[in-house]
Write an enzyme that holds these catalytic residues in place. Structure first.
Site, mmCIF file in Angstrom:
data_model
loop_
_atom_site.group_PDB
_atom_site.id
_atom_site.type_symbol
_atom_site.label_atom_id
_atom_site.label_comp_id
_atom_site.label_asym_id
_atom_site.label_seq_id
_atom_site.Cartn_x
_atom_site.Cartn_y
_atom_site.Cartn_z
ATOM 1 N N TYR A 107 -13.459 112.156 40.137
ATOM 2 C CA TYR A 107 -12.298 112.554 39.203
ATOM 3 C C TYR A 107 -12.945 112.788 37.836
ATOM 4 C CZ TYR A 107 -9.295 109.936 42.298
ATOM 5 O OH TYR A 107 -8.220 109.455 43.355
ATOM 6 N N ASP A 130 -20.395 124.335 39.360
ATOM 7 C CA ASP A 130 -20.605 125.810 38.845
ATOM 8 C C ASP A 130 -21.584 126.446 39.811
ATOM 9 O OD1 ASP A 130 -18.338 126.738 37.487
ATOM 10 O OD2 ASP A 130 -19.053 125.891 35.742
ATOM 11 N N LYS A 163 -6.221 134.591 17.169
ATOM 12 C CA LYS A 163 -6.990 133.782 15.924
ATOM 13 C C LYS A 163 -7.926 132.717 16.688
ATOM 14 C CE LYS A 163 -5.475 133.970 12.132
ATOM 15 N NZ LYS A 163 -5.960 134.687 11.156
ATOM 16 N N GLN A 183 -10.965 134.331 17.054
ATOM 17 C CA GLN A 183 -11.795 134.691 15.929
ATOM 18 C C GLN A 183 -12.495 133.384 15.353
ATOM 19 O OE1 GLN A 183 -9.308 136.725 12.852
ATOM 20 N NE2 GLN A 183 -7.830 137.269 14.544
ATOM 21 N N CYS A 241 -19.695 114.675 56.975
ATOM 22 C CA CYS A 241 -20.341 113.371 56.506
ATOM 23 C C CYS A 241 -19.284 112.101 56.868
ATOM 24 C CB CYS A 241 -20.768 113.774 54.957
ATOM 25 S SG CYS A 241 -22.014 112.777 54.546
ATOM 26 N N HIS A 265 -23.447 118.505 55.131
ATOM 27 C CA HIS A 265 -22.313 119.163 54.276
ATOM 28 C C HIS A 265 -22.505 120.842 54.628
ATOM 29 C CE1 HIS A 265 -20.870 115.707 52.102
ATOM 30 N NE2 HIS A 265 -21.946 115.567 52.405
ATOM 31 N N GLU A 288 -20.296 122.818 54.042
ATOM 32 C CA GLU A 288 -19.452 123.701 53.310
ATOM 33 C C GLU A 288 -20.112 124.059 51.981
ATOM 34 O OE1 GLU A 288 -19.277 120.286 53.729
ATOM 35 O OE2 GLU A 288 -19.067 119.296 51.988
HETATM 36 N N1 GLN Z 1 -20.735 107.128 52.226
HETATM 37 C C1 GLN Z 1 -21.168 107.706 53.330
HETATM 38 C C2 GLN Z 1 -22.592 107.670 53.282
HETATM 39 O O1 GLN Z 1 -23.436 107.349 52.363
HETATM 40 C C3 GLN Z 1 -20.974 109.167 53.506
HETATM 41 C C4 GLN Z 1 -21.520 109.948 52.324
HETATM 42 C C5 GLN Z 1 -20.646 111.604 52.279
HETATM 43 O O2 GLN Z 1 -19.750 111.716 52.547
HETATM 44 N N2 GLN Z 1 -21.359 112.439 51.534
HETATM 45 O O3 GLN Z 1 -23.335 107.726 54.339
#
Ligand code: GLN
Length: 540
Positions: A60, A77, A196, A199, A388, A514, A516
């Site tokens: 968050y 980023d 502005k 500037q 995960c 992960h 992604e």
């Molecule tokens: N909380 C879980 C763990 O620590 C999954 C972690 C996650 O999804 N990155 O294994």
């Protein structure tokens, strides 16, 4: 301190007026312009907060934590940079004030500065400069995109601006270029954009001893030429170095807009360099074309607990986008709060989706909602991708159903569960510190021939990025395999389950890693790509 004969050129990005105007994306896009011209591009993000890294921050507060190959937990980023420039970054690429102070204080304790008083100037600024020069050395890049987080005028970012000012004198002005990214507010009553604040922000920057070479002016409305002229005049930059950047339909267009305004040429002229090759935008144009001319639409549900803040799942969203675009589909995400599912809400949105993604997460809240989403996907044969925690909850659901015990769980959520199918990794057992202590970064994974995972990747071993403490409990491997759980990805020593999938289901697969983080706009991640292919096929 800094070497005078350094070959690397630095392009510094600062932000003006407000934050969140897309400074990182602009810098990443410019990096791509230079890469397209045959140069080696490096990146460094300087974050002015006191955390050592964002790994301990709530999503968050900070959005997603982007994990690198070497396991560094970094600012989101860095994800834009990796995706847009198509490079792999390392821990030196994200510096925080927390790291800088920790290093200086630890040296002080070791007696390195014996007799001296430790001060922001020169000790903190020297440490910042050392880190900047280190990334130049290790990356051996022709150009480094160096982004200072926050906005000029923040107390926190002052040491960085001072370090950059000093560095410019030490390595020479012909080695540096300053880009200030600002925001033009819109006044509805008079229907105009205002320059502005820009500037003032440039004045503030100049009071720190930095004069921008280029200003990128962002706004939601069209920015006409006279405004650029005005900015040029008041801010003392050339007119052609004021780049209007209106908010675009898709941020994949940003590199193309920079190209249109000849930003690459301007920059190379400043550095007295010629392009090494002609830019090749065909693939990128195809991507933008797919954004504007989709052949169909697809709804994918993301069931998470930070869904109010989409930045918390930015790499997941991007990976889904890459996969949808590769299939010429326009992606709609149904953001579903896992806590809502527990209360009986959000089910219509879940049922409308062609596929369900349950992303990563920590802590108890919303867990039962994720398990319910997995149950729905399994029973109704809806494509499901678990990342995960999403993999762990898929396994918990499968166990609850097949071993007929609703108490099956991960010990993260129920220490005394009779069926701890997900358990703390043995090497995590004695760890008490929270920062940087998870299983982090790239690890290899062998794929099981004949599995959906092997079909998607089309190779037998992959390396993927991790960030977790818990894992599949091997005590349950045999009994769950008998029930139809396929362990389609294992660590090379076979000890750790990296991918699990469910037999006789079109696509129900979870990864302990992960995926992604490794997806690219023109090269979607194989698992996301296969998930999307099946989702589209079944929803035809
Ligand atoms: N909380 C879980 C763990 O620590 C999954 C972690 C996650 O999804 N990155 O294994």
């Amino acid at each position: 301190m800094a070497e005078k004969n350094i070959q690397t050129k630095f392009i510094f990005f600062t932000g003006g007026v407000v934050s969140s105007v897309g400074k990182g994306l602009t810098a990443a896009s410019l990096g791509r312009l230079l890469k397209e011209r045959g140069f080696k591009v490096g990146v460094q993000k300087l974050d002015p907060y006191l955390n050592v890294d964002p790994g301990t921050m709530s999503p968050y507060q900070h959005g997603e934590v982007f994990v690198l190959d070497d396991g560094a937990e970094t600012d989101l980023d860095l994800g834009h940079y990796e995706r847009f420039i198509d490079i792999h970054l390392n821990k030196d690429c994200n510096v925080t004030t927390g790291q800088v102070y920790a290093e200086v204080i630890s040296k002080e304790r070791q007696g390195d500065y014996l007799g001296g008083t430790i001060q922001v100037i020169p000790h903190i600024t020297n440490e910042i400069k050392r880190r900047i020069m280190k990334v130049a050395e290790t990356s051996r890049a022709d150009f480094i995109m160096l982004e200072v987080g926050g906005t000029v005028g923040d107390i926190e970012s002052q040491p960085y601006l001072e370090a950059i000012r000093q560095l410019r004198n030490e390595i020479g002005r012909d080695h540096t270029f300053h880009i200030h990214v600002t925001w033009l507010p819109y006044i509805g009553a008079t229907n105009e954009l205002k320059t502005k604040p820009t500037q003032h922000s440039v004045r503030e920057l100049r009071s720190m001893g930095i004069t921008p070479n280029m200003i990128i002016a962002r706004a939601d409305q069209p920015i006409d030429d006279s405004l650029c002229e005005k900015i040029a005049l008041f801010c003392d930059v050339e007119k052609k170095a004021v780049i209007p950047m209106q908010t675009l339909n898709s941020y994949y267009e940003v590199p193309l807009v920079l190209e249109k305004y000849h930003v690459g040429e301007y920059l190379l002229e400043h550095f007295n360099r010629k392009p090494l090759k002609k830019p090749e935008w065909q693939q990128w144009n195809e991507l933008v074309d797919a954004v504007h001319n989709p052949e169909r639409e697809v709804n994918i549900a993301i069931v998470g607990k930070y869904v109010e803040l989409h930045d918390a799942y930015i790499s997941v969203r991007e990976a889904l986008n890459h996969a949808a675009l590769a299939h010429k589909a326009k992606l709609h995400i149904n953001w579903i709060h896992s806590c809502d599912l527990e209360k009986g809400n959000g089910w219509d949105e879940l049922k409308q989706a062609a596929g369900i993604v349950v992303p990563g997460g920590f802590g108890n809240r919303g867990i039962e909602g994720k398990i319910a989403a997995a149950r729905y996907a399994r029973e109704n044969k809806i494509p499901y991708l678990g990342l995960c925690l999403g993999m762990q909850m898929m396994v918990v659901e499968f166990t609850r159903f097949h071993l007929q015990n609703e108490k099956a769980n991960s010990t993260e959520f129920d220490e005394h569960t009779p069926l701890p199918v997900i358990d703390l990794m043995p090497d995590q057992k004695n760890i008490t510190d929270k920062g940087g202590t998870m299983r982090l970064g790239l690890y290899p994974c062998d794929l099981t021939p004949g599995s959906i995972a092997a079909r998607a990747y089309k190779i037998s071993q992959v390396e993927e990025r991790h960030r977790h403490r818990y894992e599949f409990n091997n005590a349950y491997r045999e009994v769950l395999a008998e029930k139809g759980l396929v362990f389609s990805g294992l660590s090379p020593d076979q000890r750790l389950v990296e991918i699990a999938e469910i037999k006789d289901h079109p696509f129900m697969l979870g990864t302990q890693f992960h995926p992604e983080f490794l997806s690219r706009p023109s090269r979607p991640h194989p698992l996301f790509n296969e998930f999307m292919r099946v989702a589209l096929e079944l929803s035809r």
